[in-house]
Design a protein around this motif. Structure first.
Motif, PDB file in Angstrom:
ATOM      1  N   UNK A 121      -3.087   4.549 -10.686  1.00 52.65           N
ATOM      2  CA  UNK A 121      -2.459   4.506 -12.023  1.00 52.65           C
ATOM      3  C   UNK A 121      -1.076   3.855 -11.916  1.00 52.65           C
ATOM      4  N   UNK A 122      -0.306   4.220 -10.883  1.00 50.94           N
ATOM      5  CA  UNK A 122       1.028   3.598 -10.682  1.00 50.94           C
ATOM      6  C   UNK A 122       0.884   2.095 -10.477  1.00 50.94           C
ATOM      7  N   UNK A 123      -0.103   1.726  -9.706  1.00 54.03           N
ATOM      8  CA  UNK A 123      -0.332   0.308  -9.409  1.00 54.03           C
ATOM      9  C   UNK A 123      -0.722  -0.451 -10.683  1.00 54.03           C
ATOM     10  N   UNK A 124      -1.639   0.113 -11.456  1.00 52.19           N
ATOM     11  CA  UNK A 124      -2.090  -0.548 -12.695  1.00 52.19           C
ATOM     12  C   UNK A 124      -0.925  -0.683 -13.680  1.00 52.19           C
ATOM     13  N   UNK A 170      -1.657  -7.657 -10.187  1.00 52.11           N
ATOM     14  CA  UNK A 170      -2.894  -7.363 -10.908  1.00 52.11           C
ATOM     15  C   UNK A 170      -4.113  -7.813 -10.094  1.00 52.11           C
ATOM     16  N   UNK A 171      -3.989  -8.933  -9.384  1.00 45.63           N
ATOM     17  CA  UNK A 171      -5.100  -9.328  -8.484  1.00 45.63           C
ATOM     18  C   UNK A 171      -5.235  -8.301  -7.346  1.00 45.63           C
ATOM     19  N   UNK A 200       3.240  -5.615 -15.772  1.00 47.62           N
ATOM     20  CA  UNK A 200       4.400  -6.507 -15.837  1.00 47.62           C
ATOM     21  C   UNK A 200       4.070  -7.767 -15.024  1.00 47.62           C
ATOM     22  N   UNK A 201       4.673  -8.841 -15.429  1.00 45.23           N
ATOM     23  CA  UNK A 201       4.480 -10.100 -14.685  1.00 45.23           C
ATOM     24  C   UNK A 201       4.961  -9.889 -13.241  1.00 45.23           C
ATOM     25  N   UNK A 202       4.148 -10.253 -12.250  1.00 47.32           N
ATOM     26  CA  UNK A 202       4.641 -10.133 -10.872  1.00 47.32           C
ATOM     27  C   UNK A 202       4.354 -11.415 -10.109  1.00 47.32           C
ATOM     28  N   UNK A 203       5.178 -11.648  -9.112  1.00 49.65           N
ATOM     29  CA  UNK A 203       4.931 -12.796  -8.237  1.00 49.65           C
ATOM     30  C   UNK A 203       3.872 -12.428  -7.217  1.00 49.65           C
ATOM     31  N   UNK A 228       0.832  -1.206   0.000  1.00 51.54           N
ATOM     32  CA  UNK A 228       0.000   0.000   0.000  1.00 51.54           C
ATOM     33  C   UNK A 228       0.869   1.260   0.000  1.00 51.54           C
ATOM     34  N   UNK A 229       1.937   1.251   0.818  1.00 55.65           N
ATOM     35  CA  UNK A 229       2.809   2.435   0.941  1.00 55.65           C
ATOM     36  C   UNK A 229       3.632   2.641  -0.326  1.00 55.65           C
ATOM     37  N   UNK A 230       3.969   1.547  -1.010  1.00 56.24           N
ATOM     38  CA  UNK A 230       4.769   1.666  -2.239  1.00 56.24           C
ATOM     39  C   UNK A 230       3.994   2.481  -3.293  1.00 56.24           C
ATOM     40  N   UNK A 231       2.720   2.217  -3.426  1.00 54.20           N
ATOM     41  CA  UNK A 231       1.951   2.890  -4.482  1.00 54.20           C
ATOM     42  C   UNK A 231       1.197   4.127  -3.992  1.00 54.20           C
ATOM     43  N   UNK A 232       0.916   4.171  -2.697  1.00 55.88           N
ATOM     44  CA  UNK A 232       0.205   5.323  -2.117  1.00 55.88           C
ATOM     45  C   UNK A 232       1.066   5.839  -0.954  1.00 55.88           C
TER      46      UNK A 232
END
Ligand SMILES: C[S@@+](CC[C@H](N)C(=O)[O-])C[C@H]1O[C@@H](n2cnc3c(N)ncnc32)[C@H](O)[C@@H]1O
Length: 247
Positions: A224-227, A197-198, A232-235, A151-155
């Protein structure tokens, strides 16, 4: 950032539904929590566990299954109680627990402590209902310890909100005044989603208290940053919250 007091009106029907849709992690994603809580409980408790501020009942349901104990759930929000997957949830809050003295073998508070207006009063009320020597288990995002949350990474603005939450020291001091000592503090991982993406699909502004303090522009920019990252493929998205054990 000024943190207005959060009260249970913030958990009305839309927010309760958002919480259920967004914050319910799968049981497989919570195996580290099962192990950490199991260790803190020690030998399986003989009496019931109290899930205080049980929300939509995820933890009460899991504890019943994992530990084979009765779980009593108390929740102030009528909307949360209505959506609860755990039966028989009682109305009440941390300062008014509708249970007898010394009637429970552990108290669990999961992401509740920052909603409690008077921690000293809550600690005394928890002391009253707990059997002597039994533990309080607090699952929380504590200031200074939650900067790695997705959450903190994107917001990034959410960090300032969580900096206003009660610190480990504040919670320890409040519970010390009711006779509780410190037992342990550890960050426990959980698989929050199988991919970014989930995570993005499940995210709901009304399911995470810190997101409610963002402006619409801040929220949209983070989304928008999160989307973008989710393209990209993420684990799996693995986040850690703390387990503070007091006894
Ligand atoms: C973020 S939710 C967590 C729900 C649940 N514990 C979980 O982890 O799934 C916070 C919950 O705390 C409840 N709450 C708010 N103020 C409270 C208080 N003073 N005492 C007990 N619970 C409270 C809210 O109604 C809400 O259900």
């Amino acid at each position: 950032m000024e943190m207005p007091a959060v009260d249970v009106r913030t958990y009305g029907t839309p927010a309760a539904a958002a919480f259920q849709a967004s914050r319910h992690v799968t049981e497989e994603g919570l195996t580290d929590w099962r192990d950490a809580v199991g260790r803190a409980l020690g030998t399986p408790p003989t009496g019931p566990i109290l899930d205080l501020g049980s929300g939509t009942g995820l933890w009460a349901t899991l504890f019943t299954r994992w530990f084979g104990v009765d779980v009593l759930a108390v929740e102030p929000s009528a909307a949360m109680r209505e959506l609860s997957m755990h039966p028989g949830v009682m109305a009440g809050d941390a300062a008014r627990i509708p249970l007898e003295d010394e009637s429970v073998s552990a108290v669990w508070l999961s992401t509740v402590i920052h909603h409690v207006p008077d921690l000293e009063a809550a600690a005394l009320e928890i002391r009253r209902v707990l059997k002597p020597g039994a533990p309080v288990l607090v699952r929380a995002a504590f200031p200074g310890r939650c900067g790695d949350l997705t959450l903190c990474e994107f917001f990034p603005q959410t960090l300032a909100v969580m900096d206003g939450y009660p610190s480990v020291e504040t919670v320890r001091a409040a519970f010390r005044s009711a006779g509780f000592g410190f037992e342990s503090l550890a960050a426990v991982p959980e698989v929050f989603a199988q991919s970014l993406s989930e995570y993005a699909d499940r995210l709901d502004r009304y399911a995470f208290t810190p997101l409610r303090f963002l402006t619409d522009e801040e929220y949209e920019a983070g989304l928008a940053r999160l989307r973008q990252a989710a393209r990209l493929e993420s684990g799996p998205v693995i986040d850690k919250l703390d387990l503070l054990v007091l006894r």
